[in-house]
Design a protein around this motif. Structure first.
Motif, PDB file in Angstrom:
ATOM      1  N   SER A 136     -94.989 -80.599  18.659  1.00 50.99           N
ATOM      2  CA  SER A 136     -94.914 -79.207  19.112  1.00 50.99           C
ATOM      3  C   SER A 136     -93.845 -79.048  20.189  1.00 50.99           C
ATOM      4  O   SER A 136     -93.024 -78.117  20.142  1.00 50.99           O
ATOM      5  N   LEU A 137     -93.851 -79.956  21.158  1.00 53.82           N
ATOM      6  CA  LEU A 137     -92.858 -79.908  22.224  1.00 53.82           C
ATOM      7  C   LEU A 137     -91.454 -80.112  21.670  1.00 53.82           C
ATOM      8  O   LEU A 137     -90.501 -79.441  22.100  1.00 53.82           O
ATOM      9  N   ALA A 138     -91.304 -81.014  20.688  1.00 51.48           N
ATOM     10  CA  ALA A 138     -89.993 -81.272  20.103  1.00 51.48           C
ATOM     11  C   ALA A 138     -89.450 -80.023  19.404  1.00 51.48           C
ATOM     12  O   ALA A 138     -88.259 -79.706  19.514  1.00 51.48           O
ATOM     13  N   ARG A 139     -90.293 -79.298  18.715  1.00 51.14           N
ATOM     14  CA  ARG A 139     -89.833 -78.083  18.026  1.00 51.14           C
ATOM     15  C   ARG A 139     -89.447 -76.983  19.011  1.00 51.14           C
ATOM     16  O   ARG A 139     -88.479 -76.251  18.792  1.00 51.14           O
ATOM     17  N   ILE A 140     -90.209 -76.878  20.101  1.00 48.21           N
ATOM     18  CA  ILE A 140     -89.842 -75.904  21.126  1.00 48.21           C
ATOM     19  C   ILE A 140     -88.484 -76.252  21.728  1.00 48.21           C
ATOM     20  O   ILE A 140     -87.640 -75.373  21.966  1.00 48.21           O
ATOM     21  N   LEU A 141     -88.261 -77.543  21.953  1.00 46.47           N
ATOM     22  CA  LEU A 141     -86.978 -77.960  22.523  1.00 46.47           C
ATOM     23  C   LEU A 141     -85.827 -77.691  21.561  1.00 46.47           C
ATOM     24  O   LEU A 141     -84.730 -77.312  21.994  1.00 46.47           O
ATOM     25  N   VAL A 142     -86.048 -77.880  20.264  1.00 51.25           N
ATOM     26  CA  VAL A 142     -85.016 -77.567  19.280  1.00 51.25           C
ATOM     27  C   VAL A 142     -84.646 -76.088  19.358  1.00 51.25           C
ATOM     28  O   VAL A 142     -83.471 -75.705  19.339  1.00 51.25           O
TER      29      VAL A 142
END
Length: 370
Positions: free
Chosen positions: A300-306
């Motif tokens: 979830s955090l990785a997608r927000i960062l993308v």
């Protein structure tokens, strides 16, 4: 501040590496079944060739009637069809007991079967070699053809408590029937068996060339071991970049470091659980659920960062304004559905309606993110 181009490329690469995940569903190799009546048990597992199946019985001999004997029969079946073994309900799987033919033309497999008779509970609980030789196994025939008379014999001898051995790398169905017998009772007194109480534990173990690991679990254990090393390398590399560009650090880069740490913890927990399966035959469900929740949080955090990087935050935009609420909503939704999907996979409800809704929602959110 503007990052150097090389660092921007590394940033995007690391984020996308952290986005992807491998689904896991570990297979147990040791079962403890409580027996207190006439009972059937079905066990499913992918096995390496020459994996040995052991059966042990544990309990208090004083709890059994002296006239009580046991007839325990078993049936081992391999199949080229994974669904035949793992997706067949127990009540339908029990109908395969003793079957010498395939369910459909074109499939293949083998079967073996046998039984063990015990005079009393003392004999049941005593460790012993059940057979002088492993029972032969035979090929499954076509549903429309006559049964095959071909039998294949094992060259080696059974160990203590060994009942059968796998003949090829394949999914296996192992069915056990436990039938108590009451010696010395007349036919009209058979109803008296309802008044007799007994209880013991039947322990089934399947141990092969990689201890309790199956052909499905062993490659995953290697994968998680490699990924632990990869994440440690990423973490060290990220710290090195922190040291090199400490004057130009952006807030988002600390969050990327958090994603790497979460990935390191996730892979380490999964690897430890597959190690537990290898040496103990079972895993701690709570630890696997914890790893799934870590994985959901990391992704979830990785997608927000993308999304943040794509919007230019910290690079060409000092703040995101009202877009922050949308990003938070996307992250919470993905975390929710990802957590539900992971927990259902661990607890065995992966094929239900809730899991289907969770997977469709994750696919939709991923499509929107991309």
């Amino acid at each position: 501040m503007k990052m150097p181009d090389a660092q921007s490329h590394r940033l995007c690469f690391l984020i996308f590496v952290c986005v992807f995940r491998l689904g896991t569903a570990a297979e147990v190799s040791v079962w403890n079944v409580e027996i207190n009546s006439t009972q059937d048990a079905v066990f499913r597992k992918t096995l390496y060739a020459n994996t040995t199946i052991f059966m042990k019985f544990q309990g208090d001999p004083a709890s059994c009637d002296r006239n009580l004997a046991f007839n325990i029969s078993w049936y081992l079946r391999s199949s080229v069809c994974y669904n035949e073994v793992f997706n067949t309900p127990d009540n339908k799987a029990m109908n395969m007991f003793g079957m010498d033919h395939m369910l459909k033309d074109g499939w293949s497999g083998f079967y073996s079967q046998g039984y063990m008779y015990f005079d009393n509970c003392s004999s049941l609980f005593l460790p012993k070699v059940y057979y002088t030789d492993f029972n032969p196994y035979q090929p499954l025939t076509s549903p429309k053809s006559d049964p095959s008379n071909q039998s294949l014999i094992w060259p080696d001898k059974p160990d203590i408590s060994a009942v059968a051995k796998a003949w090829e790398d394949s999914p296996y169905l192992f069915i056990v029937k436990v039938q108590p017998l009451f010696r010395g009772l007349e036919d009209e007194d058979i109803g008296a068996e309802q008044q007799l109480n007994f209880a013991f534990t039947m322990k089934v173990e399947m141990k092969g060339q990689h201890d309790y690991s199956s052909p499905a679990d062993w490659p995953l254990m290697m994968f998680f071991m490699v990924m632990c090393i990869v994440y440690v390398f990423f973490g060290a590399l990220w710290l090195f970049w922190f040291a090199c560009y400490w004057r130009d650090l952006l807030r988002i880069q600390f969050w990327i470091g958090a994603v790497i740490i979460l990935g390191m913890l996730e892979k380490a927990v999964f690897y430890s659980e597959y190690q537990s399966i290898r040496y103990k035959g079972d895993y701690v469900q709570g630890a696997v659920i914890f790893a799934e929740l870590l994985s959901a949080l990391k992704r979830s955090l990785a997608r927000i960062l993308v999304l943040i990087v794509s919007l230019g935050y910290g690079i060409v935009k000092p703040r995101l304004g009202t877009t922050v609420h949308r990003l938070v909503a996307v992250g919470i939704l993905y975390l929710l559905f990802s957590s539900v999907e992971g927990v259902l996979r661990v607890t065995g409800g992966f094929y239900g309606t809730v899991a289907l809704v969770a997977n469709l929602s994750l696919s939709l959110i991923d499509s929107c993110v991309m």
